[in-house]
Design a protein around this motif. Structure first.
Motif, mmCIF file in Angstrom:
data_model
loop_
_atom_site.group_PDB
_atom_site.id
_atom_site.type_symbol
_atom_site.label_atom_id
_atom_site.label_comp_id
_atom_site.label_asym_id
_atom_site.label_seq_id
_atom_site.Cartn_x
_atom_site.Cartn_y
_atom_site.Cartn_z
ATOM 1 N N ASN A 18 44.987 54.213 91.746
ATOM 2 C CA ASN A 18 44.702 54.023 90.502
ATOM 3 C C ASN A 18 43.928 55.266 89.709
ATOM 4 O OD1 ASN A 18 42.426 54.117 91.572
ATOM 5 N ND2 ASN A 18 41.034 52.079 90.227
ATOM 6 N N PRO A 49 35.208 50.828 86.772
ATOM 7 C CA PRO A 49 35.925 51.258 85.123
ATOM 8 C C PRO A 49 35.199 50.676 84.758
ATOM 9 C CG PRO A 49 36.176 49.599 86.983
ATOM 10 C CD PRO A 49 35.918 50.388 88.268
ATOM 11 N N GLU A 101 37.245 46.247 80.400
ATOM 12 C CA GLU A 101 38.836 46.122 79.491
ATOM 13 C C GLU A 101 38.901 45.060 79.220
ATOM 14 O OE1 GLU A 101 41.862 45.942 82.652
ATOM 15 O OE2 GLU A 101 41.798 48.220 83.541
ATOM 16 N N LYS A 102 39.657 44.858 77.916
ATOM 17 C CA LYS A 102 39.632 43.847 77.267
ATOM 18 C C LYS A 102 40.489 42.785 76.752
ATOM 19 C CE LYS A 102 38.756 47.390 73.112
ATOM 20 N NZ LYS A 102 40.281 47.296 71.770
ATOM 21 N N SER A 127 44.521 42.455 77.415
ATOM 22 C CA SER A 127 45.536 43.689 78.434
ATOM 23 C C SER A 127 45.806 43.984 79.197
ATOM 24 C CB SER A 127 44.329 45.331 78.228
ATOM 25 O OG SER A 127 43.034 44.798 79.279
ATOM 26 N N THR A 185 46.432 47.250 85.369
ATOM 27 C CA THR A 185 46.390 49.043 84.987
ATOM 28 C C THR A 185 47.030 49.195 86.436
ATOM 29 O OG1 THR A 185 43.785 49.035 84.585
ATOM 30 C CG2 THR A 185 44.346 50.750 85.763
#
Length: 455
Positions: A204, A212, A215-216, A219, A222
């Protein structure tokens, strides 16, 4: 008339309130103590070492406040228990300014806010350090103990506000003992904490140690599906270890900490551990080497050998590092492998981290002897620590490299027949050539060019 009676009632209420405040303040305890207090008796007694420790720990005010409200009991160790029978390293640890909390906990562990006399029926009491003390009495012998420590002088000092019992040794709570054992932690003691370079996850492309951002929900992922798949087993051999290479599964810092803790628990190698952690950055360098894939063999001198070092040998800048570098071999050797080598080859010279000096090993008295001449050490504590990367072998001497002496070439002078140095007649090369040339041209005095040759 109505207002006059009302004013008198208010004045009476104010006077009553003031009298209540005065009575409560007079009945409140005061921090001052009288001359007949148990604290004054402790300071004037022959328990001088304990009294000095209480003053250094700044606990007099705390004890005064406790005496003002409670009847206390003090278990006082004698001076011999604090001077001779106490470990010097532990006493130095307590007197360091940064460890005053441990010293206060230790001293308050000897004070109970209750008056306890001999023959007490309760066996467990809470101390001012919030620990429990256990009292026990032997019916047959009549001995009275506190936490398995004999009370040698029960009821030694008795005062209206407290009592002092003399005990045989110092009482140490478990929390203070843990603080003392953890004082040599590599990450918390070293001046420069060993921090590795930030590692980036190749999948990543983010820092491994950095979490990290959130995140919503909903989504997209990644990582792609191919990057998220764990790599399968590789048939190719692992690359050879070297500087800058991958660390693989080697955790150098953990292994170095383990071998230093092993030295401390084994006993007799405290000076070596102190130099590795406190005086030099060698422990950090060793952890980096092991993380890179290197192997090391440490020849560890015991405390008796380290005590023989003089001030001149340690006063030069960098001398502790040079001494330790000479005791580290960049090979993985055990007692069996080194003994087999010296038995087969006689003398073996091992490379050290102190380039270009080497340490010589030979067989002697059924063991391995390192060094040369009077500067030597025998392997007498084999395989103190062996984990496949670091090997620690205990020796009974501090090793120093052999000093190479410069050869002085003396000029040999010619000796005459009388036995004394004669004069060396040195002829210039130019004059000899001229003489030979003139002889070739003709006889001296007859040829006309002789004069020109001499000019």
């Amino acid at each position: 008339m109505y207002f006059h009676c009302r004013i008198q009632g208010v004045l009476l209420l104010v006077l009553l309130f003031i009298s209540i405040l005065l009575s409560s303040s007079s009945s409140s305890p005061t921090s001052q103590i009288n001359s007949n207090s148990v604290l004054v008796a402790l300071l004037d007694s022959h328990y001088t070492e304990l009294a000095e420790l209480i003053e250094k720990a700044m606990l007099l005010q705390t004890l005064e406040n406790t005496v003002a409200t409670h009847n206390i009991t003090i278990f006082a160790p004698n001076n011999e228990a604090l001077e001779r029978n106490l470990d010097s390293d532990f006493k130095q640890f307590l007197l360091e300014p940064g460890n005053i909390h441990s010293l206060q906990t230790l001293l308050l562990f000897h004070v109970i806010p209750t008056r306890i006399v001999t023959g007490s029926t309760r066996d467990q009491h809470k101390t001012l350090s919030n620990h429990n003390l256990h009292l026990a009495a032997n019916i047959t012998t009549g001995e009275w103990t506190v936490d398995q420590t004999q009370i040698t002088h029960p009821n030694f000092i008795t005062r209206p506000d407290g009592i002092i019992h003399g005990i045989q040794r110092l009482l140490i709570p478990r929390s203070v003992e843990n603080d003392f054992n953890n004082r040599r932690s590599l990450r918390s003691i070293t001046a420069v904490k060993p921090e590795g370079s930030p590692e980036i996850d190749t999948r990543n492309h983010r820092l491994k140690n950095k979490s990290p951002p959130p995140e919503k929900p909903g989504s997209p992922p990644t990582l792609s599906i191919y990057e998220a798949i764990a790599p399968g087993p590789s048939l190719a051999p692992a690359p050879a270890p070297g500087p800058g290479g991958p660390h693989h599964h080697f955790n150098g810092e953990a292994q170095v900490k383990d071998f230093i803790k092993t030295l401390l628990h084994y006993g007799g190698y405290n000076e070596m551990a102190d130099i590795l952690v406190n005086l030099t950055s060698l422990a950090t360098e060793m952890s980096r080497l092991v993380s890179e894939g290197y192997v090391l063999t440490v020849l560890a001198p015991n405390d008796e050998a380290m005590a023989k070092l003089t001030t001149e040998q340690l006063s030069e800048p960098g001398s502790p590092e040079e001494i330790m570098y000479y005791h580290i071999i960049p090979e993985y050797q055990t007692e069996e492998s080194m003994y087999n080598a010296v038995r087969r080859f006689g003398k073996v010279r091992y490379d050290t981290l102190r380039l270009p000096h080497k340490v010589m090993a030979e067989e002697a008295d059924g063991s391995v002897k390192f060094g040369h001449g009077g500067v030597a050490g025998y392997l007498f504590d084999p395989d103190i620590y062996t984990d496949g990367r670091i090997s620690v072998q205990g020796i009974d001497g501090v090793l120093f490299p052999m000093e190479e002496k410069e050869e002085v070439v003396e000029q040999v002078k010619p000796v005459s027949k009388m036995g004394q140095p004669g004069k060396v007649d040195v002829k210039h090369r130019r004059g000899k050539l001229l003489e030979t040339a003139c002889w070739m041209l003709g006889t001296f005095g007859q040829h006309s060019r002789f004069a020109s040759c001499l000019q």
